[in-house]
Design an enzyme around this catalytic site. Structure first.
Site, short mmCIF file in Angstrom:
data_model
loop_
_atom_site.label_atom_id
_atom_site.label_comp_id
_atom_site.label_asym_id
_atom_site.label_seq_id
_atom_site.Cartn_x
_atom_site.Cartn_y
_atom_site.Cartn_z
N ASN A 27 5.87 8.50 -0.63
CA ASN A 27 5.86 7.04 -0.58
C ASN A 27 7.23 6.49 -0.20
O ASN A 27 7.33 5.51 0.56
CB ASN A 27 5.43 6.47 -1.94
CG ASN A 27 3.94 6.65 -2.18
OD1 ASN A 27 3.34 7.57 -1.66
ND2 ASN A 27 3.35 5.77 -2.96
N ILE A 79 2.59 1.81 -3.68
CA ILE A 79 1.72 2.20 -4.80
C ILE A 79 0.99 3.49 -4.48
O ILE A 79 0.23 3.55 -3.50
CB ILE A 79 0.71 1.07 -5.13
CG1 ILE A 79 1.47 -0.17 -5.60
CG2 ILE A 79 -0.29 1.53 -6.17
CD1 ILE A 79 0.61 -1.37 -5.84
N ASN A 127 -1.67 8.81 1.90
CA ASN A 127 -1.54 8.78 0.43
C ASN A 127 -2.73 9.42 -0.27
O ASN A 127 -2.57 10.05 -1.32
CB ASN A 127 -1.37 7.35 -0.05
CG ASN A 127 0.01 6.79 0.26
OD1 ASN A 127 0.85 7.49 0.83
ND2 ASN A 127 0.24 5.54 -0.10
N ASP A 157 -10.11 20.39 -40.82
CA ASP A 157 -11.53 20.63 -40.62
C ASP A 157 -12.41 19.74 -41.49
O ASP A 157 -13.59 19.58 -41.20
CB ASP A 157 -11.88 22.10 -40.88
CG ASP A 157 -11.37 22.59 -42.23
OD1 ASP A 157 -10.87 21.77 -43.02
OD2 ASP A 157 -11.49 23.80 -42.50
N GLU A 205 -1.83 5.21 -4.64
CA GLU A 205 -3.21 4.91 -5.05
C GLU A 205 -3.90 6.11 -5.67
O GLU A 205 -4.72 5.98 -6.57
CB GLU A 205 -4.03 4.43 -3.84
CG GLU A 205 -3.56 3.13 -3.25
CD GLU A 205 -2.44 3.34 -2.22
OE1 GLU A 205 -2.03 2.36 -1.62
OE2 GLU A 205 -1.99 4.49 -2.05
N ASP A 213 -9.50 15.00 -43.45
CA ASP A 213 -8.45 15.07 -42.43
C ASP A 213 -8.61 14.02 -41.33
O ASP A 213 -7.68 13.79 -40.56
CB ASP A 213 -8.46 16.46 -41.76
CG ASP A 213 -8.15 17.57 -42.75
OD1 ASP A 213 -7.25 17.37 -43.59
OD2 ASP A 213 -8.78 18.63 -42.68
N GLU A 251 7.60 6.73 3.45
CA GLU A 251 6.85 5.68 4.15
C GLU A 251 7.57 4.34 4.07
O GLU A 251 7.70 3.62 5.08
CB GLU A 251 5.45 5.58 3.55
CG GLU A 251 4.60 6.82 3.73
CD GLU A 251 3.47 6.92 2.71
OE1 GLU A 251 3.21 5.91 2.02
OE2 GLU A 251 2.86 8.00 2.60
N ASP A 291 -3.69 21.95 -42.03
CA ASP A 291 -4.39 22.17 -43.29
C ASP A 291 -4.35 23.67 -43.60
O ASP A 291 -4.35 24.49 -42.67
CB ASP A 291 -5.84 21.70 -43.15
CG ASP A 291 -6.55 21.62 -44.47
OD1 ASP A 291 -5.95 21.12 -45.44
OD2 ASP A 291 -7.72 22.05 -44.55
N VAL A 300 0.83 -1.21 0.00
CA VAL A 300 0.00 0.00 0.00
C VAL A 300 0.87 1.25 0.00
O VAL A 300 0.55 2.25 -0.64
CB VAL A 300 -0.95 -0.02 1.22
CG1 VAL A 300 -1.70 1.31 1.32
CG2 VAL A 300 -1.93 -1.16 1.10
N ALA A 301 2.00 1.20 0.71
CA ALA A 301 2.89 2.36 0.79
C ALA A 301 3.58 2.63 -0.53
O ALA A 301 3.78 3.78 -0.92
CB ALA A 301 3.93 2.13 1.88
#
Length: 883
Positions: free
Chosen positions: A695, A282, A723, A629, A284, A633, A698, A326, A279-280
């Site tokens: 991280n 990654i 986190n 446009d 999140e 394209d 940690e 263009d 957990v530390a």
């Protein structure tokens, strides 16, 4: 089959049909089975369930799900629920982004004609467009969309607007005669009517030669189905980061188990420690924070008149090295404008805005204060020999009809001639313009019943029919045309489209035939017209060049016209070259990639060419932004690293294929988007630095604690709180950091530049380790095994870690240290830091939250101790930073 080379009889033989009879019903049934319906097919879209499940296939997410399962087995249900909630939130964000299914092919369907007139078994009938088959004889008229690709066998003053297919706004004159040249582009196949294009003038009969996906527009649809979206640099960098983090998770898990066994720790504790480290490691909140930061960038870009359809493409602009643009409607205004006049052997320059119909006239750089009679005369004659209409709407003049005719009406209005001047004259007879005659003639009667003829058209057609030329007082014999030819050469070098105009007085007894009327004319003058570049384009291109971004013009127009525009706006360099569509036909992508770095203009190109050009640039390592446009394209826009479509003039197909839509069709907005894209990427680097340093702190604290045989300084739910909650708001606020100075004077990032380049990895590790050291030191000082105060020690470590990270966030704003930028220049960041402090205090002091977060209330002396320790990492590096 090169249908444009065949005459009517040969086509009838090839397709087994007679234009006087049409197909039989048996032939229709057989051909529908052979070729299918006249529709454009679409790819099957993935189900919503599949898209949702796809969000959880990322390996980082699988690791978190594994950690959730283990935490649940161990009875740590709060931790398990917290991790699962975060995974689901991130999955939902990804799902809603991908759920924007591609609608490009559905929009192409809308360019199909709903009904069509066909000849079958000698009878004309109206059928749905999708029932058209190869060999059908069809009739089309003004206002119709052509239902399929047809070989025109009869054409009456036919003009077709093909901008959706070729990108060029000026209607194309069509004819029925065979073309004996070979290897010609779509634009030059003037005896072919293409599916989805619009008839602006005249009528025609044709034989259907291609239907459905075999048409020119069908080939574009096929290209779009086969073309894959490019992965953006940011997506590549985050994937690279994910791989690194997975390796770290695996390594730390092995280390944890090994160290635990060595110290004789219980298996339960070691498994819990492994979950905590996973957990530390990654971050999140990173995917959600990246999405939020990009979304905030999108809001800023909307204020700059650019809409982002794909979030991850925002930062791609920041490292773009080539803009393939263009010409018509992007570089230019997509409005034909009279820029020069030639009358009485005088060259006159015209200025002013077209939609306001105001401007001035200059001769020898001197403003003409009082327009002389002949100047007003050329304006009047151009307005009368005209099939367009000019009307006033909300203070601006709008042209209804052919853009060239509209330009003549506008210049007449600039001369003070009313836009409804034709109402004061009676049109006796008209000989319309067509591609063979290359001229238009009207016979006019004024209020005094005097009649005169006006002819306008191509100079090479009109001038030989002139016997006289207009003078200040009357007219004189046109003995020598050299002065006109010299002026035409000057206009041609400036890529001006030229129209000659002539008149002839006539009587009521004259026989009104073309042969009789269109001779012995009096030459009045020349119009020099141009689709002018947008005013801000030249400066924007120069700024892009300074930023290391090359601008390349891709156009369906002729080389001469493109060169003149390119010179005017500063695209051409000394060693620049021009490549035409015919040359591209004989080149592979590999051969083209060897030359593209010197090319400034691609002229007379087709949709396949545009796709090849984009691929060639990408093959030599460029990050390509493609603007456009028209429907033509769309495949190249989709294949490019970032596709940019026009919000006003762009077709729905192109908008759906693009990543960025310019609301004002302004090339200058691309430059602003590049500035914003670069800033967004730098801000993403800032909060990646902030989150990962946290991280690292940690991880370092947890790992060293285990090596010293200490209890875990933090439990998983505390790490999640840090986190996601405590770090989340400051990280988002870093995404709003104002840009550094001279952001557009830096060279683009290299495509292969890692996300940790330019010393970012070193900063993350060193700052993170120091944050971990002070947090662990706080834990060791607070922990007393005999007093059994583990919860108190964890609360001290928890608070030290959070405060150290919140101080560190100001260090992340610049490479030059915490003291290099004014903290009040980002008030969002100050607010976020204060909010995080409040949430930390809530987790510590609210009784109902203490069991969840394993905290206990702290005293004032504890906070003094925590703040001193927390300030050490950022202050040390701020004082001794060399940058």
């Amino acid at each position: 089959m090169k249908w444009y080379q065949l005459d009517k009889t040969a086509i009838e033989q090839k397709l087994h049909v007679l234009s006087s009879k049409g197909l039989t019903h048996q032939q229709v049934t057989k051909r529908r089975k052979q070729f299918g319906q006249n529709v454009l097919t679409t790819n099957e879209q993935p189900s919503k369930l599949f898209l949702f499940i796809k969000q959880f296939q990322d390996f980082m997410v699988l690791v978190l799900l594994g950690a959730t399962l283990i935490a649940g087995i161990l009875g740590e249900y709060i931790d398990a629920i917290a991790i699962m909630a975060i995974v689901l939130i991130n999955g939902c964000i990804g799902f809603f982004q991908e759920h924007k299914a591609e609608k490009s092919l559905e929009k192409l369907q809308e360019l199909s004609a709903p009904k069509v007139r066909v000849l079958r078994e000698r009878e004309w009938e109206t059928i749905p467009s999708e029932e058209t088959v190869v060999g059908d004889i069809v009739k089309v008229k003004t206002g119709d969309r052509i239902p399929a690709d047809i070989r025109i066998i009869e054409a009456n003053a036919l003009e077709v607007e093909e901008s959706a297919l070729t990108g060029e706004s000026v209607p194309v004159s069509k004819k029925s005669e065979a073309i004996h040249e070979s290897n010609i582009t779509l634009q030059d196949q003037i005896n072919i009517g293409f599916k989805g294009t619009l008839i602006t003038k005249g009528n025609a009969t044709g034989i259907v030669i291609h239907t459905g996906m075999n048409t020119a527009i069908g080939e574009i649809a096929s290209l779009m189905k086969e073309t894959k979206h490019q992965v953006t640099p940011l997506e590549l960098k985050l994937t690279e980061l994910g791989k690194i983090l997975i390796f770290v998770v695996f390594l730390l898990t092995v280390l944890t188990v090994g160290i635990g066994i060595y110290h004789g720790q219980p298996l339960y504790d070691m498994v819990l420690a492994g979950v905590s480290l996973a957990v530390a490691v990654i971050p999140e909140g990173l995917p959600a924070i990246v999405t939020v930061a990009l979304s905030l960038g999108v809001q800023r870009m909307i204020r700059r008149k650019a809409i982002v359809r794909k979030l991850s493409a925002v930062e791609t602009l920041g490292c773009a090295t080539v803009i393939c643009t263009d010409k018509t409607g992007t570089i230019t205004e997509n409005k034909m404008t009279v820029q020069q006049l030639y009358i009485n052997k005088q060259h006159i320059t015209v200025t002013g805005e077209g939609d306001k119909a105001t401007g001035d006239f200059y001769y020898n750089n001197k403003k003409i204060e009082n327009a002389h009679s002949n100047l007003e005369a050329i304006g009047l004659y151009g307005a009368l020999c005209n099939e367009a209409t000019l009307y006033l709407k909300k203070g601006r003049y709008i042209v209804d009809g052919d853009p060239t005719d509209g330009a003549l009406l506008v210049v007449a209005r600039k001369l003070g001639i009313p836009h409804h001047i034709k109402d004061q004259y009676k049109i006796i007879k008209q000989f319309p313009f067509d591609s063979v005659r290359k001229r238009m003639t009207v016979i006019i009667e004024d209020e005094n019943k005097r009649r005169f003829l006006i002819t306008k058209g191509a100079p090479e057609v009109v001038i030989p029919r002139c016997t006289y030329e207009i003078t200040d007082t009357s007219r004189a014999l046109l003995k020598d045309t050299s002065h006109i030819n010299k002026q035409m050469d000057k206009m041609a070098k400036q890529a001006l489209r030229m129209i000659a105009i002539a008149i002839k007085p006539i009587s009521k007894n004259d026989v009104l035939t073309e042969i009789n009327m269109e001779q012995d004319l009096t030459f009045v003058g020349l119009y020099g017209l141009k689709d002018p570049p947008r005013k801000e384009v030249k400066k924007a291109i120069a700024q892009c060049k300074e930023a290391g971004v090359k601008t390349v013009m891709i156009t369906g127009d002729h080389q001469t016209t493109a060169l003149a525009i390119a010179d005017e706006i500063g695209i051409m360099e000394e060693d620049s070259v021009v490549i035409e569509g015919r040359q591209l036909n004989d080149m592979t992508v590999q051969e083209l990639s060897e030359k593209v770095d010197k090319v400034a203009i691609f002229a007379r190109v087709t949709p396949e060419h545009k796709l090849k050009i984009v691929q060639a640039y990408q093959q030599v390592g460029h990050i390509v932004a493609m603007t456009g446009d028209g429907v033509n394209d769309a495949p190249a826009i989709k294949a490019s690293n970032i596709g940019i479509s026009m919000g006003i003039s762009g077709t729905d197909v192109t908008k759906e294929a693009s990543s960025l839509i310019l609301l004002d069709d302004n090339f200058n907005t691309i430059k602003e988007a590049i500035r914003e894209g670069r800033n967004i990427y730098e801000n993403i680097r800032k909060f990646i630095r902030y989150l990962l340093a946290s991280n690292v702190g940690e991880i370092f604290m947890m790992l060293v604690a285990m090596m010293l045989a200490l209890p875990l300084p933090l439990v998983p739910v505390q790490i999640l709180w840090v986190n996601l909650v405590t770090d989340g708001l400051p990280a988002m606020a870093l995404g709003l950091d104002p840009p550094e100075k001279n952001v557009l004077k830096q060279q683009p990032r290299k495509q292969n530049e890692g996300i940790f380049a330019r010393g970012l990895g070193t900063k993350i590790i060193t700052r993170g380790m120091l944050i971990g050291i002070v947090s662990l030191f706080a834990f060791i000082l607070a922990y007393d095994h005999e007093a059994d105060n583990l919860q108190y020690a964890r609360t001290v470590a928890f608070a030290t870690l959070v405060i150290a990270q919140l101080i560190h966030v100001f260090d992340c704003r610049s490479d030059k240290g915490i003291f290099s930028r004014n903290p009040f220049s980002n008030l969002y960041l100050l607010g976020a830091v204060l909010s995080s402090v409040v949430m930390l205090l809530l987790a510590i002091y609210i009784e109902s939250l203490q069991p969840i977060f394993h905290t206990t209330p702290l005293l004032g002396i504890d906070w003094l101790f925590i703040i001193i320790l927390s300030a050490i990492p950022s202050v040390i590096f701020g004082l001794f930073s060399k940058k």
